[in-house]
Enzyme design. Structure first.
Site, PDB file in Angstrom:
ATOM      1  N   TRP A   1     -15.430 -12.852  -5.611  1.00  0.00           N
ATOM      2  CA  TRP A   1     -14.373 -12.386  -4.686  1.00  0.00           C
ATOM      3  C   TRP A   1     -13.375 -13.576  -4.598  1.00  0.00           C
ATOM      4  O   TRP A   1     -13.655 -14.604  -4.711  1.00  0.00           O
ATOM      5  CB  TRP A   1     -14.934 -11.760  -3.546  1.00  0.00           C
ATOM      6  CG  TRP A   1     -15.502 -12.489  -2.451  1.00  0.00           C
ATOM      7  CD1 TRP A   1     -16.323 -13.417  -3.017  1.00  0.00           C
ATOM      8  CD2 TRP A   1     -15.739 -12.287  -1.085  1.00  0.00           C
ATOM      9  NE1 TRP A   1     -17.146 -14.170  -1.753  1.00  0.00           N
ATOM     10  CE2 TRP A   1     -16.746 -13.243  -0.570  1.00  0.00           C
ATOM     11  CE3 TRP A   1     -15.381 -11.364  -0.196  1.00  0.00           C
ATOM     12  CZ2 TRP A   1     -17.238 -13.286   0.743  1.00  0.00           C
ATOM     13  CZ3 TRP A   1     -15.757 -11.589   1.066  1.00  0.00           C
ATOM     14  CH2 TRP A   1     -16.583 -12.452   1.627  1.00  0.00           C
ATOM     15  N   ASN A   2     -12.180 -13.070  -4.221  1.00  0.00           N
ATOM     16  CA  ASN A   2     -10.879 -13.990  -4.234  1.00  0.00           C
ATOM     17  C   ASN A   2     -10.265 -13.818  -2.801  1.00  0.00           C
ATOM     18  O   ASN A   2     -10.269 -12.736  -2.231  1.00  0.00           O
ATOM     19  CB  ASN A   2      -9.862 -13.698  -5.102  1.00  0.00           C
ATOM     20  CG  ASN A   2     -10.432 -13.971  -6.695  1.00  0.00           C
ATOM     21  OD1 ASN A   2     -11.018 -14.970  -6.851  1.00  0.00           O
ATOM     22  ND2 ASN A   2     -10.320 -13.104  -7.683  1.00  0.00           N
TER      23      ASN A   2
ATOM     24  N   HIS B   1       7.306  -9.039  -1.028  1.00  0.00           N
ATOM     25  CA  HIS B   1       8.210  -8.552  -2.240  1.00  0.00           C
ATOM     26  C   HIS B   1       8.075  -9.517  -3.559  1.00  0.00           C
ATOM     27  O   HIS B   1       8.781 -10.255  -3.982  1.00  0.00           O
ATOM     28  CB  HIS B   1       9.749  -8.750  -1.978  1.00  0.00           C
ATOM     29  CG  HIS B   1      10.127  -7.902  -0.879  1.00  0.00           C
ATOM     30  ND1 HIS B   1      10.467  -6.962  -0.908  1.00  0.00           N
ATOM     31  CD2 HIS B   1       9.847  -8.106   0.645  1.00  0.00           C
ATOM     32  CE1 HIS B   1      10.660  -6.216   0.454  1.00  0.00           C
ATOM     33  NE2 HIS B   1      10.275  -6.917   1.236  1.00  0.00           N
TER      34      HIS B   1
ATOM     35  N   HIS C   1       6.733  -3.914  -6.424  1.00  0.00           N
ATOM     36  CA  HIS C   1       6.713  -3.840  -5.135  1.00  0.00           C
ATOM     37  C   HIS C   1       7.612  -2.657  -4.635  1.00  0.00           C
ATOM     38  O   HIS C   1       8.540  -2.342  -5.128  1.00  0.00           O
ATOM     39  CB  HIS C   1       6.824  -5.052  -4.423  1.00  0.00           C
ATOM     40  CG  HIS C   1       8.136  -5.653  -4.436  1.00  0.00           C
ATOM     41  ND1 HIS C   1       8.515  -6.669  -5.721  1.00  0.00           N
ATOM     42  CD2 HIS C   1       9.162  -5.755  -3.934  1.00  0.00           C
ATOM     43  CE1 HIS C   1       9.670  -6.849  -5.712  1.00  0.00           C
ATOM     44  NE2 HIS C   1      10.260  -6.480  -4.589  1.00  0.00           N
TER      45      HIS C   1
ATOM     46  N   ASP D   1      10.408  -1.494  -1.531  1.00  0.00           N
ATOM     47  CA  ASP D   1      11.251  -1.860  -0.594  1.00  0.00           C
ATOM     48  C   ASP D   1      11.336  -0.698   0.670  1.00  0.00           C
ATOM     49  O   ASP D   1      11.608   0.361   0.234  1.00  0.00           O
ATOM     50  CB  ASP D   1      12.660  -2.302  -0.932  1.00  0.00           C
ATOM     51  CG  ASP D   1      12.416  -3.638  -1.926  1.00  0.00           C
ATOM     52  OD1 ASP D   1      11.535  -4.336  -1.761  1.00  0.00           O
ATOM     53  OD2 ASP D   1      13.593  -3.672  -2.356  1.00  0.00           O
TER      54      ASP D   1
ATOM     55  N   HIS E   1      13.902  -3.184   5.138  1.00  0.00           N
ATOM     56  CA  HIS E   1      14.102  -4.794   4.491  1.00  0.00           C
ATOM     57  C   HIS E   1      15.477  -5.171   4.496  1.00  0.00           C
ATOM     58  O   HIS E   1      15.830  -6.155   4.208  1.00  0.00           O
ATOM     59  CB  HIS E   1      13.709  -4.351   2.847  1.00  0.00           C
ATOM     60  CG  HIS E   1      13.776  -5.548   1.950  1.00  0.00           C
ATOM     61  ND1 HIS E   1      13.452  -6.773   2.178  1.00  0.00           N
ATOM     62  CD2 HIS E   1      14.298  -5.706   0.820  1.00  0.00           C
ATOM     63  CE1 HIS E   1      13.872  -7.517   1.361  1.00  0.00           C
ATOM     64  NE2 HIS E   1      14.284  -6.847   0.328  1.00  0.00           N
TER      65      HIS E   1
ATOM     66  N   HIS F   1      20.391  -2.366  -2.400  1.00  0.00           N
ATOM     67  CA  HIS F   1      19.836  -2.657  -1.028  1.00  0.00           C
ATOM     68  C   HIS F   1      20.694  -1.910   0.053  1.00  0.00           C
ATOM     69  O   HIS F   1      20.153  -1.389   1.014  1.00  0.00           O
ATOM     70  CB  HIS F   1      19.314  -4.170  -0.723  1.00  0.00           C
ATOM     71  CG  HIS F   1      18.340  -4.550  -1.364  1.00  0.00           C
ATOM     72  ND1 HIS F   1      18.644  -4.940  -2.986  1.00  0.00           N
ATOM     73  CD2 HIS F   1      17.156  -4.888  -1.191  1.00  0.00           C
ATOM     74  CE1 HIS F   1      17.353  -5.399  -3.470  1.00  0.00           C
ATOM     75  NE2 HIS F   1      16.838  -5.523  -2.498  1.00  0.00           N
TER      76      HIS F   1
END
Lengths: 259, 411
Positions: A62-63, A70, A74, A76, A80, A207
């Site tokens: 596992w990590n 973002h 991804h 938004d 945002h 945006h």
């Protein structure tokens, strides 16, 4: 007993409906948005090993994972951008889950996007509508550029005056939001806006208009070339981050099999 | 002696020799010499009461028995009284490097001492003494040719105690550092066989310019923030790196209360965690190659700020990160010492990086860093203060550290 869901399950089973992964692999060397260094910068993607069948965990791998909201492919949320700050349900943890499954219109700009500064205009979209019909309200508009096929420096395409990547112009974003009532706008590049979108009016129009109207953004998408112009259904469910402005996510498309 | 030739490719049937070290035990007092040797100063113990120099360091003056011993810069000249060449030394370290020349010298400062002697040194000849750190990091005396500026690099005994870039392969960890271009040029001029520039975030533009046209210079992707990138680099180059010059930095201004915690974390990531990642991946191979011939693994160099020692309240978070980097470097030095690999810290004042743009001159440019780094490697040093500001702070710290703390508030 047959209902819509059993029909869907059976179509998925028979391959009549295909699932397409529109997500780029979240990697440590994934390019992210670049801002002048005096601004805060997004943390890069980091994948740090806790154990891999070793002294730190003999039987398990596992990590620890860290990243900015973002990074990678991804989502938004309206919050945002300042234009969406006062809207209700504007964060990833509050936005309506029904919006996470929605149809998509895919506008093929792959030829034009050989020009890194290509801007999508109302005329382009009207031409698309003339062929494929009016963009339905509450649907995603995905701008196919094939830029997700690029790697590293060619993908980010940074020059000494900023990034040069294709995106929408200001008028088309306002029009898509006001005249078509779209659910969101998606791109294959870093950002829903063009690389030079900060120099448009208003700056970063995707945006500005999308989030001001409560609409969403998807970026760093992949494999848009596998989607039909209409008829695909997008599954885009961001992580339920408390007051989150966005998140990396797995984006899937359901498409009717060709032929 | 003939100049050092480039190393031949290794015989894959032969085991790489494990690093042996010369005897390393010293008294606590003897480390006064270590401190001088680490900085390349020739200082000897002198009795504060009667003024007599002596050697080695003693607890009390052998002449007047005063316990007031001070370390003072001393004249470097000496005359060889006798010399011998040890053909079959009993100690394995010297046996592997035999023949080894030693001599007895009468220092101009007064004492008589046993020294490592350069090849032309014979009884009656004049020599110049250098206090240096041997492979066990202990201070020893080396007697070289008297004329200043004479290049002792052809002497294998001198080379054994230094980390000359000649024919070695060097990694510069951050190609985007202000110091990287000058470092590349200086290392190539110093005869480095390869100079690799690690490039973080290779998807961002990087103008290598004419650097990669220089012989042996290349740019390789390397992001110290990424475990995978560091591990991949070590897989390719772990056994092909003899010198690391760590130029990673992330300076952002800000006070203890007003400064950005994110920026501080980024600074810690850049100057502490990133180099930790690289060292854990690369240093074991370097330690294992500490005795891999005359161009074996030799040194790790950190480009640090003098604010690691004297925090600037205007640069609170970054100073803390620098201090952490310094603290960690001492532990890394202890580990590298197992292979006789040296660690050199360069303490700079304000530099020519973008983030010191408004700071007053004199600032440290890339060429000053490069000159210091190459000089420090050729002399086998552990600590260097680069630029007038750093040297001034060093002197003030030695005189009155509390005053420095207060003075740092003025910037």
């Amino acid at each position: 007993m047959t209902n819509s869901l059993t029909l869907l399950v059976s179509a998925l089973g028979s391959g009549a409906v295909e699932v397409v992964d529109l997500t780029q692999t979240l990697r440590e060397d994934s390019p992210t948005i670049v801002l002048p260094p005096e601004f805060g910068a997004s943390a890069p993607v980091r994948i740090e090993r806790i154990s891999r069948y070793d002294a730190n965990g003999p039987a398990w791998y596992w990590n620890n994972l860290s990243f900015g909201e973002h990074t990678g492919t991804h989502f938004d949320a309206p919050v945002h951008w300042f234009t969406g700050r006062d809207l209700p349900l504007n964060t990833v943890d509050t936005l309506p889950v029904a919006d996470m499954i929605a149809p998509a219109c895919v506008i093929d700009c792959s030829a034009e996007s050989a020009d890194p500064d290509f801007l999508l205009t109302i005329a382009h979209v009207e031409a698309w509508e003339a062929k494929h019909g009016r963009i339905p309200a509450r649907s995603w508009v995905l701008m196919r550029t094939d830029w997700s096929k690029r790697q590293g420096a060619a993908y980010a395409n940074l020059r000494d005056d900023g990034a040069h990547t294709p995106g929408p112009d200001a008028a088309v974003m306002r029009w898509l939001v006001d005249e078509r009532g779209i659910l969101g706008f998606g791109t294959e590049t870093i950002g829903t806006d063009a690389g030079q979108g900060g120099h448009l009016t208003p700056p970063y129009p995707a945006h500005h208009y999308l989030h001001g109207a409560g609409s969403y953004g998807l970026q760093c998408l992949a494999a848009l070339d596998r989607l039909p112009p209409t008829g695909a259904v997008i599954l885009a469910a961001p992580l339920k981050v408390h007051e989150g402005s966005g998140s990396p996510l797995r984006v899937l498309a359901l498409i009717p099999k060709e032929g | 002696m003939a100049p050092l030739q480039p190393p031949r490719r290794k015989d894959p049937l032969k085991r790489t020799p494990l690093p042996l070290l010369p005897p390393g035990q010293r008294s606590r007092a003897a480390h006064h010499l270590t401190a001088a040797a680490a900085e390349g100063r020739f200082a000897l113990p002198r009795c504060a009461a009667c003024g007599t120099f002596h050697f080695p360091v003693r607890e009390a003056c052998p002449d007047c028995l005063s316990a007031r011993i001070e370390m003072v810069e001393a004249p470097e000249g000496a005359t060889v009284l006798s010399q011998t060449t040890a053909e079959v030394p009993a100690d394995n370290y010297f046996r592997e490097r035999a023949p080894w020349r030693v001599g007895l010298v009468k220092m101009d400062a007064g004492p008589t001492a046993l020294v490592h002697l350069h090849p032309e040194g014979i009884a009656g000849s004049r020599v110049r003494l250098v206090l240096m750190l041997d492979r066990a990091e202990q201070a020893v005396l080396y007697a070289g040719p008297e004329q200043k500026g004479a290049d002792p690099m052809t002497d294998p005994q001198w080379r054994e105690m230094t980390a000359d870039p000649l024919h070695r392969r060097v990694l510069i960890t951050d190609a985007r550092s202000f110091a990287a271009p000058a470092l590349v040029k200086a290392l190539v001029e110093a005869g480095a066989r390869e100079v690799r520039l690690g490039l973080p975030e290779a998807w961002k533009p990087f103008a290598a310019g004419k650097l990669t046209a220089l012989p042996g210079v290349s740019v390789v992707p390397l992001d110290l923030g990424s475990e995978r990138s560091v591990a991949d680099h070590a897989r390719d180059y772990g056994g092909k790196t003899e010198i690391v010059i760590n130029t990673a930095d992330h300076m952002r201004p800000g006070g203890a209360l007003g400064g950005s915690i994110t920026a501080t974390r980024d600074a810690m990531e850049a100057v502490v965690f990133g180099p930790m990642r690289l060292a854990q991946a690369l240093a074991p191979a370097m330690i294992g190659r500490g005795a891999d011939g005359p161009t074996g693994a030799a040194a790790w160099v950190n480009l640090l700020s003098v604010h690691a020692l004297a925090p600037s309240p205007a640069l609170a978070g970054w100073s803390a990160a620098q201090a952490a980097a310094l603290a960690w470097s001492h532990s890394l030095r202890a580990d590298l010492a197992q292979g006789g690999v040296k660690l050199l810290n360069l303490f700079c004042g304000p530099t020519d990086s973008d983030w010191f743009q408004t700071w007053p001159q004199p600032r440290v440019g890339g060429s000053a860093v490069a000159t210091a780094a190459v000089s420090g490697l050729k002399r086998g040093l552990e600590e260097m203060f680069v630029g007038d500001v750093a040297k001034d702070i060093q002197a003030r710290l030695a005189a009155n550290p509390k005053a420095v703390e207060r003075e740092m508030r003025q910037g």
